[in-house]
Design an enzyme around this catalytic site. Structure first.
Site: not given
Lengths: 404, 404
Positions: B138, B296
């Site tokens: 993030d 993914l």
């Protein structure tokens, strides 16, 4: 009198290597002194009927090489499925531009287009050489050991599951990955090549070649989860019940009936989400995650099999050689000749057009939820060199002091 | 008297390079003759309180190097968010095993855990060196130029959008790709690095740093589609309305009300599907496809930034150096020192713990749906070497004969 003009186009879903075949045709055709122009049609057969043609003779070989290494149809593609009348329109344009050779890079539908155009040319006594060049991530063309595009997509799926398995091992739960392939399970089965250690996922693989039962599915997941404390599952988007009705449709009907709304089936995460909901509701497992690989599996840039690249280039080159030195129309096919080597041949268009290959029984385990070693032997060389590998720490537990 | 024992663990969501940091700690610690044992805890802090410890001193350096190059937490991870009482349990186990140094590789929550354990050790007058090692896709840790794991995930997102753009150009329509990141839009913004030519997608980028309006979104999509005949959109899973309510929740509530059923929000394709449904229904565009990148983007094996790998290794190594030669606890941070070079420093735990960084205003365009060149300059070097590139055929139209 010869015009020396040839036309090439690309149809159907793109692949990672479809431009290798395009470059193969263009660069090989340029070597022949009889070829004066290599035209490309934009967006497949639609570009032909619209006369949207470009002159590829004016492209540099340098840029053609760079385009060859770029995924997704450089000429653009189309989902148009030509009928007899549509093919007559194609033929009209080819004739107007004095095209002597027509190359179409595509899957089943494209091979059927080439077949019809070829027949119309013969009926009109117009000397048009028609060659179909294979391409499809579904690997469902008959007469081929495998089809260009499939190895690279299979490599993406194998790598995706290798990673998803590691993720799932780190944060245990149930993981469902939905893979493309409505009738043929080859691409879903490729998930098995992401597995290394005996307890690695995918633990379960559901293919369209076998009937899917939601009850059996839930039993399988429960048993796997109890055994390993986690479960990684590969599911084909084409799984269906005994009547042939796709599970995606069955489940969606329920939702539609409740919601009075629309639920999209293709290009969405609906099937993965619905299977996850079933697992949560019926098995009471908390951490259940679903991914739909979607367009990534066919167009992700930077995940490609070098074997696939070479072969996709060669089917383009061979297509030109067959057209120049052969005496008939046809579909270029890949034949396996060793472990691992291939050669190419030209099949009659009628032998390929409109037919669908599915996974052979010898590739599917008796349980129906795994592949055989025969499949691993079949697929591994296609994935190419430099496949990433996964390693683990070896267990060396420290004796517990506090809790005895 | 020194025990010479140190403990390392991994927490939160895995990344592609989190094992580089683990290997960095273990291999660097082994160089110090005072270190007698390097323990690892299985599944993060949960492994500590359960005394599930392994002896990493017994692992070969060869295998540690191979594990370092393998994505996802090799020691296993946990989503446990320790409170004061949980931290007391951690502290109890560390004390029982005479651990003198505690290294925790993780994000915001993990840094807060290290802070509390550090404070409890000081209060108990127990000489425990506590070091937090940064990790999060993030990129939302304060005090860091960027965090290990983000560059590789950003590379995946950039490559995914480069491919999705090529696919969309070949078969035109609207494509929505949903990217992870609930509060910080860095990873979604990375989609912009997949863009090369001026008319390439992503054409629109929606970040959690800006208020999302469905009406404005539909207007943006309509205008883009009219201009380019297609539209590629990157959407953060964290987009929210003016009140801060996530769009995923708002849309899901509608569906729940209609269906009297459950709609899952995280780890599903729901947001992409719901935005696609809106576009189809309100704009009447036929070909609308949604992908959710899901797991993914953080665990795909074989898509990694070499810069990220090196830095993730170094934060592990530096953590040990700070612990051995420094005199205080802290959080290792990456500082940018050139274009492109970095150095590392040890920040006070209080400066990092429990804080969240979001995208700086200078990185977001005035329109709110694109990034600035400052962001491109910031991100490009992090993606590393060997980024795949996309090439096009140059236009050379053939004159139309039939339709004038």
């Amino acid at each position: 009198m010869s015009s020396g003009k040839i036309l090439v186009a690309q149809g159907g879903g793109p692949t990672a290597v479809i431009n290798q075949s395009l470059a193969g045709v263009v660069l090989e055709a340029r070597r022949f002194r009889d070829v004066t122009r290599v035209y490309g049609a934009l967006h497949g057969v639609r570009g032909i009927v619209n006369e949207d043609l470009v002159d590829l003779t004016r492209e540099t070989s340098q840029n053609l090489e760079l385009v060859a290494a770029t995924p997704s149809s450089a000429l653009g593609s189309t989902r148009d499925k030509p009928d007899q009348a549509y093919c007559a329109e194609i033929f009209k344009v080819l004739r107007a531009h004095e095209i002597e050779q027509f190359y179409y890079i595509g899957g089943n539908d494209s091979s059927d287009t080439v077949r019809i155009v070829s027949e119309q040319a013969q009926a009109a006594n117009y000397a048009l050489r028609c060659i179909h060049i294979p391409k499809t991530i579904d690997n469902d063309l008959v007469g081929n050991d495998h089809t260009p595009g499939f190895p690279s997509a299979a490599r993406f799926v194998a790598q995706a599951f290798a990673g998803a398995n590691l993720d799932n091992a780190s944060l245990p739960g149930v993981y469902v990955g939905v893979v493309m392939g409505r009738h043929a399970g080859f691409l879903t089965a490729a998930a098995a090549l992401g597995k290394k250690f005996p307890d690695d996922g995918p633990h379960l693989i559901y293919l369209p070649e076998r009937v899917f039962s939601l009850e059996q599915f839930l039993q399988d997941v429960k048993a796997t989860y109890e055994r390993y404390g986690r479960c990684v599952i590969a599911v084909s988007e084409g799984i269906h019940d005994a009547s042939g009705e796709p599970i995606a449709t069955l489940l969606a009907k329920e939702v539609e009936r409740d919601a009075h709304g629309n639920v999209q089936l293709s290009g969405t995460g609906a099937l993965a989400d619905l299977l996850c909901d079933e697992i949560k509701a019926k098995l009471g497992i908390k951490r259940v995650r679903g991914d739909t690989f979607g367009y990534l599996q066919r167009s992700f840039i930077g995940c490609v099999s070098d074997v696939d690249q070479r072969e996709a280039r060669e089917v383009g080159e061979k297509a030109v050689q067959f057209a120049m030195w052969g005496d008939r129309d046809g579909s270029v096919a890949i034949k396996r000749t060793g472990f691992y080597s291939v050669d190419y041949e030209l099949l009659p268009l009628q032998a390929v057009a409109g037919k669908t290959r599915v996974m052979e029984d010898e590739f599917i385990s008796a349980s129906g939820t795994d592949v055989t070693d025969a499949f691993r032997m079949y697929l591994r060389p296609l994935l190419g060199s430099g496949m990433p590998d996964a390693f683990r720490l070896r267990p060396a537990p420290v004796e517990k002091i506090l809790k005895r």
